[in-house]
Structure formats: C-alpha cells, structure tokens
Design a protein around this motif. Structure first.
Motif, PDB file in Angstrom:
ATOM      1  N   PHE A   1      -7.237-123.602   1.468  1.00 51.15           N
ATOM      2  CA  PHE A   1      -8.617-124.007   1.228  1.00 51.15           C
ATOM      3  C   PHE A   1      -9.614-123.195   2.048  1.00 51.15           C
ATOM      4  O   PHE A   1     -10.682-122.837   1.552  1.00 51.15           O
ATOM      5  CB  PHE A   1      -8.782-125.496   1.520  1.00 51.15           C
ATOM      6  CG  PHE A   1      -8.102-126.381   0.523  1.00 51.15           C
ATOM      7  CD1 PHE A   1      -8.406-126.304  -0.823  1.00 51.15           C
ATOM      8  CD2 PHE A   1      -7.134-127.303   0.930  1.00 51.15           C
ATOM      9  CE1 PHE A   1      -7.764-127.121  -1.752  1.00 51.15           C
ATOM     10  CE2 PHE A   1      -6.502-128.111   0.016  1.00 51.15           C
ATOM     11  CZ  PHE A   1      -6.818-128.025  -1.332  1.00 51.15           C
ATOM     12  N   ALA A   2      -9.278-122.887   3.280  1.00 48.11           N
ATOM     13  CA  ALA A   2     -10.235-122.227   4.165  1.00 48.11           C
ATOM     14  C   ALA A   2     -10.321-120.725   3.947  1.00 48.11           C
ATOM     15  O   ALA A   2     -11.378-120.114   4.160  1.00 48.11           O
ATOM     16  CB  ALA A   2      -9.871-122.513   5.629  1.00 48.11           C
ATOM     17  N   HIS A   3      -9.207-120.091   3.534  1.00 47.85           N
ATOM     18  CA  HIS A   3      -9.172-118.623   3.563  1.00 47.85           C
ATOM     19  C   HIS A   3      -8.685-117.948   2.282  1.00 47.85           C
ATOM     20  O   HIS A   3      -8.632-116.713   2.237  1.00 47.85           O
ATOM     21  CB  HIS A   3      -8.267-118.170   4.714  1.00 47.85           C
ATOM     22  CG  HIS A   3      -8.766-118.569   6.063  1.00 47.85           C
ATOM     23  ND1 HIS A   3      -9.877-117.993   6.654  1.00 47.85           N
ATOM     24  CD2 HIS A   3      -8.319-119.522   6.938  1.00 47.85           C
ATOM     25  CE1 HIS A   3     -10.077-118.540   7.838  1.00 47.85           C
ATOM     26  NE2 HIS A   3      -9.160-119.481   8.033  1.00 47.85           N
ATOM     27  N   GLU A   4      -8.331-118.709   1.263  1.00 49.49           N
ATOM     28  CA  GLU A   4      -7.697-118.061   0.111  1.00 49.49           C
ATOM     29  C   GLU A   4      -8.294-118.442  -1.237  1.00 49.49           C
ATOM     30  O   GLU A   4      -8.470-117.584  -2.102  1.00 49.49           O
ATOM     31  CB  GLU A   4      -6.196-118.398   0.115  1.00 49.49           C
ATOM     32  CG  GLU A   4      -5.387-117.687  -0.933  1.00 49.49           C
ATOM     33  CD  GLU A   4      -3.899-117.901  -0.739  1.00 49.49           C
ATOM     34  OE1 GLU A   4      -3.196-118.047  -1.750  1.00 49.49           O
ATOM     35  OE2 GLU A   4      -3.433-117.930   0.423  1.00 49.49           O
ATOM     36  N   LEU A   5      -8.600-119.706  -1.452  1.00 45.21           N
ATOM     37  CA  LEU A   5      -8.968-120.207  -2.763  1.00 45.21           C
ATOM     38  C   LEU A   5     -10.156-119.469  -3.361  1.00 45.21           C
ATOM     39  O   LEU A   5     -10.132-119.058  -4.532  1.00 45.21           O
ATOM     40  CB  LEU A   5      -9.252-121.709  -2.685  1.00 45.21           C
ATOM     41  CG  LEU A   5      -9.668-122.399  -3.989  1.00 45.21           C
ATOM     42  CD1 LEU A   5      -8.601-122.239  -5.055  1.00 45.21           C
ATOM     43  CD2 LEU A   5      -9.967-123.875  -3.728  1.00 45.21           C
ATOM     44  N   ARG A   6     -11.220-119.300  -2.591  1.00 47.81           N
ATOM     45  CA  ARG A   6     -12.406-118.625  -3.117  1.00 47.81           C
ATOM     46  C   ARG A   6     -12.082-117.197  -3.558  1.00 47.81           C
ATOM     47  O   ARG A   6     -12.483-116.759  -4.639  1.00 47.81           O
ATOM     48  CB  ARG A   6     -13.507-118.597  -2.054  1.00 47.81           C
ATOM     49  CG  ARG A   6     -14.360-119.858  -1.968  1.00 47.81           C
ATOM     50  CD  ARG A   6     -15.588-119.588  -1.130  1.00 47.81           C
ATOM     51  NE  ARG A   6     -16.469-120.737  -1.065  1.00 47.81           N
ATOM     52  CZ  ARG A   6     -16.725-121.437   0.032  1.00 47.81           C
ATOM     53  NH1 ARG A   6     -16.118-121.104   1.175  1.00 47.81           N
ATOM     54  NH2 ARG A   6     -17.552-122.456   0.022  1.00 47.81           N
ATOM     55  N   HIS A   7     -11.369-116.461  -2.704  1.00 44.42           N
ATOM     56  CA  HIS A   7     -11.097-115.054  -3.009  1.00 44.42           C
ATOM     57  C   HIS A   7     -10.231-114.906  -4.258  1.00 44.42           C
ATOM     58  O   HIS A   7     -10.432-113.980  -5.055  1.00 44.42           O
ATOM     59  CB  HIS A   7     -10.406-114.383  -1.815  1.00 44.42           C
ATOM     60  CG  HIS A   7     -11.272-114.285  -0.604  1.00 44.42           C
ATOM     61  ND1 HIS A   7     -12.315-113.386  -0.499  1.00 44.42           N
ATOM     62  CD2 HIS A   7     -11.263-114.987   0.561  1.00 44.42           C
ATOM     63  CE1 HIS A   7     -12.905-113.522   0.675  1.00 44.42           C
ATOM     64  NE2 HIS A   7     -12.283-114.491   1.339  1.00 44.42           N
ATOM     65  N   THR A   8      -9.274-115.791  -4.424  1.00 41.56           N
ATOM     66  CA  THR A   8      -8.390-115.697  -5.579  1.00 41.56           C
ATOM     67  C   THR A   8      -9.127-116.030  -6.868  1.00 41.56           C
ATOM     68  O   THR A   8      -9.030-115.296  -7.860  1.00 41.56           O
ATOM     69  CB  THR A   8      -7.187-116.636  -5.397  1.00 41.56           C
ATOM     70  OG1 THR A   8      -6.415-116.196  -4.280  1.00 41.56           O
ATOM     71  CG2 THR A   8      -6.302-116.644  -6.632  1.00 41.56           C
ATOM     72  N   THR A   9      -9.876-117.119  -6.886  1.00 44.47           N
ATOM     73  CA  THR A   9     -10.531-117.556  -8.123  1.00 44.47           C
ATOM     74  C   THR A   9     -11.726-116.676  -8.483  1.00 44.47           C
ATOM     75  O   THR A   9     -12.154-116.675  -9.646  1.00 44.47           O
ATOM     76  CB  THR A   9     -10.984-119.017  -8.017  1.00 44.47           C
ATOM     77  OG1 THR A   9     -11.856-119.174  -6.884  1.00 44.47           O
ATOM     78  CG2 THR A   9      -9.785-119.941  -7.861  1.00 44.47           C
ATOM     79  N   ARG A  10     -12.272-115.913  -7.543  1.00 41.67           N
ATOM     80  CA  ARG A  10     -13.418-115.054  -7.825  1.00 41.67           C
ATOM     81  C   ARG A  10     -13.033-113.608  -8.100  1.00 41.67           C
ATOM     82  O   ARG A  10     -13.900-112.757  -8.292  1.00 41.67           O
ATOM     83  CB  ARG A  10     -14.429-115.145  -6.670  1.00 41.67           C
ATOM     84  CG  ARG A  10     -15.052-116.520  -6.611  1.00 41.67           C
ATOM     85  CD  ARG A  10     -16.101-116.700  -5.536  1.00 41.67           C
ATOM     86  NE  ARG A  10     -16.560-118.079  -5.545  1.00 41.67           N
ATOM     87  CZ  ARG A  10     -17.448-118.603  -4.709  1.00 41.67           C
ATOM     88  NH1 ARG A  10     -17.981-117.825  -3.765  1.00 41.67           N
ATOM     89  NH2 ARG A  10     -17.805-119.868  -4.799  1.00 41.67           N
ATOM     90  N   TYR A  11     -11.757-113.347  -8.160  1.00 39.82           N
ATOM     91  CA  TYR A  11     -11.309-111.995  -8.471  1.00 39.82           C
ATOM     92  C   TYR A  11     -11.622-111.672  -9.935  1.00 39.82           C
ATOM     93  O   TYR A  11     -11.369-112.477 -10.833  1.00 39.82           O
ATOM     94  CB  TYR A  11      -9.802-111.866  -8.231  1.00 39.82           C
ATOM     95  CG  TYR A  11      -9.277-110.462  -8.425  1.00 39.82           C
ATOM     96  CD1 TYR A  11      -9.494-109.487  -7.458  1.00 39.82           C
ATOM     97  CD2 TYR A  11      -8.582-110.124  -9.585  1.00 39.82           C
ATOM     98  CE1 TYR A  11      -9.014-108.194  -7.632  1.00 39.82           C
ATOM     99  CE2 TYR A  11      -8.100-108.837  -9.764  1.00 39.82           C
ATOM    100  CZ  TYR A  11      -8.319-107.885  -8.784  1.00 39.82           C
ATOM    101  OH  TYR A  11      -7.855-106.605  -8.965  1.00 39.82           O
TER     102      TYR A  11
END
Length: 273
Positions: free
Chosen positions: A191-201
C-alpha cells in the motif's frame, strides 16, 4: 530439486528459486512472490526450468532502503538480472496482476530477453475510460492505509477491484483471511510503496506490438466481474489481439494449478496464441 539463492541487485537482495529442467520460464507476481507460485511451478517442472522470486521489498527480498518505492521499471531490471544469473539469454515469462505489469515493463526495457510474455490480468487502470475515478480510488486506498491501517485498506482494495463486495467501494462480504506477520509487513509495503506505481503504469503499445517479444494477454474464465477483466480487455484492444482464457479467477494459478499449467503450456508452444 529446488535451489533457493540470493542475488544482489542495485538497492536490494533478491531471494529466488530455480526448479526443473528445460527452457527457462519465469513466473512473476507483485506483490506475490515465491510461495504463491510454488503450486504452478511444481506443475511445470517437467517441461521448464522454472524461476520464481520474491519481488524487491517483499518476503525474503530485502531492501537497502526500506522506504524505496517499487516501480515496474525497477522490478523489470531485477528480472533481467535474474535471467543473467541463471544463464538465460532469453526466457518465456508468465506474469500475473502486478507481475504482469512487471512483465510488460520487461518487454519494453529488455525486449531481446523475452520470447513470449503471458500478461495475466494486469491492473492497468490508466487504460480505462474512467481512469481518473480509478486513480482516485487507489489514492483513497493508500490514504486509508496511512490513516486506518492495512485491514481497512484491504477491505477497500478488495471491494474496489471486484474481488469482493459490489465493486463500488462497499465493504466486501467477508474480511480477508487472518494475515500472518509477514503478510502484514508485505501488505504495508504494497500500500505504501507499490500500488500506485503499478496501477499507473502506461505500457508503450508500439514497443509491445512491434518488438521481438510476443505478448499474450491472459484472462480468468471467471474474472468477468473484476476490474482486471476490464484492464485486460483494454490492453487487448490496444494490441489488436484477443485474450487467452485461463481457468479460474484472478488467482486461478493458486486454485487450479494443474489445469492452469496445461493452458500455459499450450500458449507457450503455439506461435499463434
């Protein structure tokens, strides 16, 4: 026999496993790691040298800086390093969920290393017509984690993805399974370091369609209600291809590994898949 080893890469030490014999096949998840892919790996060892690993910062793959974010690009470079250490110039790759996004980044950054990528239900939310709403949903999940903790964030994640509840943000019908201490650590990192980067690729569709690697989009036979069904179909539309149906839902490789392995073998052996 399964060999478990550690590989040093920039900023991390990756735990990886190698089993079987034959052409190299990598199984990728994110945040899922070695343990989640063990049943599928065991079902494939008669035909492939199967390589699995814990993504950087997850389970047995420690980071030099625990606050480092996990991006698809970083994870793709890690996979290229794994190919080097196992002596594989090229490999077939199966990636599921966030691991499918890692695989797409691998094809873009290291296209000569991939023979076939099977991208199973990548959560490419930016490809959807309601991408702004989906982005806001992810932001709300991450903010919920920081404000209320992992359990509350998981409830919102499960509902928003369609894995439980009605997919409109309501609470799931049942809480996730009781997490282990490692699950709690990995969930916090997710949640803190991965979710945003993966879904916004956002994949470079020209590179995917015209490069040397073959890209096949996989979708679960029972995944029609999931957000990843929508994202997978959106990727197919961009690539001008049809999806390949796999048994089960989003984690069909866990639920029905033997059947899943049968389909994967057929996809990898067919030049027209």
């Amino acid at each position: 026999m399964t060999m478990t080893r550690t590989l040093g890469v920039p900023g991390a030490h990756l735990r990886y496993e190698v089993r079987g014999a034959g052409p190299v096949l990598l199984l990728l998840g994110s945040p899922m790691g070695i343990a989640a892919f063990a049943p599928l790996a065991d079902a494939l060892v008669g035909d492939y040298t199967v390589v699995t690993h814990d993504p950087r910062g997850i389970a047995g793959s420690a980071l030099d800086d625990p606050e480092q974010d996990s991006t698809p690009e970083l994870r793709a470079d890690d996979v290229a390093a794994l190919l080097d250490v196992v002596g594989a110039g090229t490999a077939d790759v199966f990636g599921s969920s966030g691991g499918a996004v890692t695989g797409l980044a691998l094809v873009e950054r290291h296209p000569e290393r991939v023979r076939t990528l099977v991208a199973h239900e990548p959560p490419l939310l930016e490809l959807l017509p309601d991408a702004a709403d989906r982005r806001a949903m992810v932001d709300d999940i991450v903010e919920t984690f920081h404000r209320e903790g992992a359990e509350a964030a998981w409830w919102k994640f499960m509902a928003g993805s369609g894995l439980a509840g009605d997919g409109d943000g309501d609470a799931p019908a049942a809480a996730p399974d009781e997490p282990s201490p490692m699950d709690l650590v990995d969930g916090a990192r997710f949640f803190a370091h991965e979710l945003r980067h993966t879904t916004r690729y956002v994949p470079g569709t020209r590179a995917l369609a015209s490069g040397p690697a073959r890209v096949v989009v996989g979708i679960g036979a029972d995944s029609g209600a999931l957000e990843t069904y929508r994202t997978s179909m959106a990727l197919c539309e961009l690539l001008g291809s049809l999806p390949v149906e796999f048994p089960g839902e989003h984690v069909g490789f866990l639920e029905r590994p033997e059947e899943f392995a049968d389909v994967l073998r057929k996809v990898l052996s067919s030049p027209l898949a």
